[in-house]
Scaffold this motif. Structure first.
Motif, short mmCIF file in Angstrom:
data_model
loop_
_atom_site.label_atom_id
_atom_site.label_comp_id
_atom_site.label_asym_id
_atom_site.label_seq_id
_atom_site.Cartn_x
_atom_site.Cartn_y
_atom_site.Cartn_z
N UNK A 133 0.83 -1.21 0.00
CA UNK A 133 0.00 0.00 0.00
C UNK A 133 0.86 1.25 0.00
N UNK A 134 1.96 1.21 0.76
CA UNK A 134 2.87 2.36 0.79
C UNK A 134 3.52 2.59 -0.57
N UNK A 135 3.98 1.52 -1.20
CA UNK A 135 4.58 1.67 -2.54
C UNK A 135 3.56 2.19 -3.55
N UNK B 265 1.03 4.08 -2.99
CA UNK B 265 0.72 5.49 -2.75
C UNK B 265 1.81 6.42 -3.24
N UNK B 266 3.01 5.89 -3.43
CA UNK B 266 4.14 6.70 -3.89
C UNK B 266 4.25 6.77 -5.42
N UNK B 267 3.47 5.99 -6.12
CA UNK B 267 3.52 6.01 -7.59
C UNK B 267 2.74 7.21 -8.08
N UNK B 268 3.37 8.00 -8.89
CA UNK B 268 2.71 9.17 -9.47
C UNK B 268 2.52 8.92 -10.96
N UNK B 269 1.30 8.66 -11.34
CA UNK B 269 1.00 8.39 -12.73
C UNK B 269 0.44 9.66 -13.37
N UNK B 270 0.92 9.94 -14.55
CA UNK B 270 0.47 11.11 -15.28
C UNK B 270 -0.24 10.62 -16.53
N UNK B 271 -1.52 10.82 -16.59
CA UNK B 271 -2.34 10.37 -17.72
C UNK B 271 -2.62 11.55 -18.63
#
Length: 78
Positions: free
Chosen positions: A67-69, A71-77
């Protein structure tokens, strides 16, 4: 004029196609395969009463680290 099979031509009858396949298989030396009626067994039932009414779905657990990993992913669509 040579024969040209067009895309919109009707296919041969099932008997003619089976005869063609049998002739090709005998030319290639492929043994004829037969399905024994008793080997097939009975067809499965599709009656509603033969199936359980409620099937439990498997539970999926997510660890704190996953869950922590996530939450750290920033996806730009864009």
């Amino acid at each position: 004029m040579s024969y040209e099979r067009l895309a919109y031509d009707d296919q041969d009858t099932a008997l003619q196609m089976r005869t063609d396949c049998t002739a090709c298989a005998s030319e290639m030396g492929i043994p004829e395969q037969r399905i024994m009626p008793d080997a097939l067994g009975a067809a499965p039932s599709i009656a509603f009463a033969d199936f359980p009414r409620e099937i439990r779905k498997p539970e999926i657990t997510v660890s704190d680290a996953a869950a922590h990993l996530a939450s750290r992913i920033h996806l730009h669509w864009d």
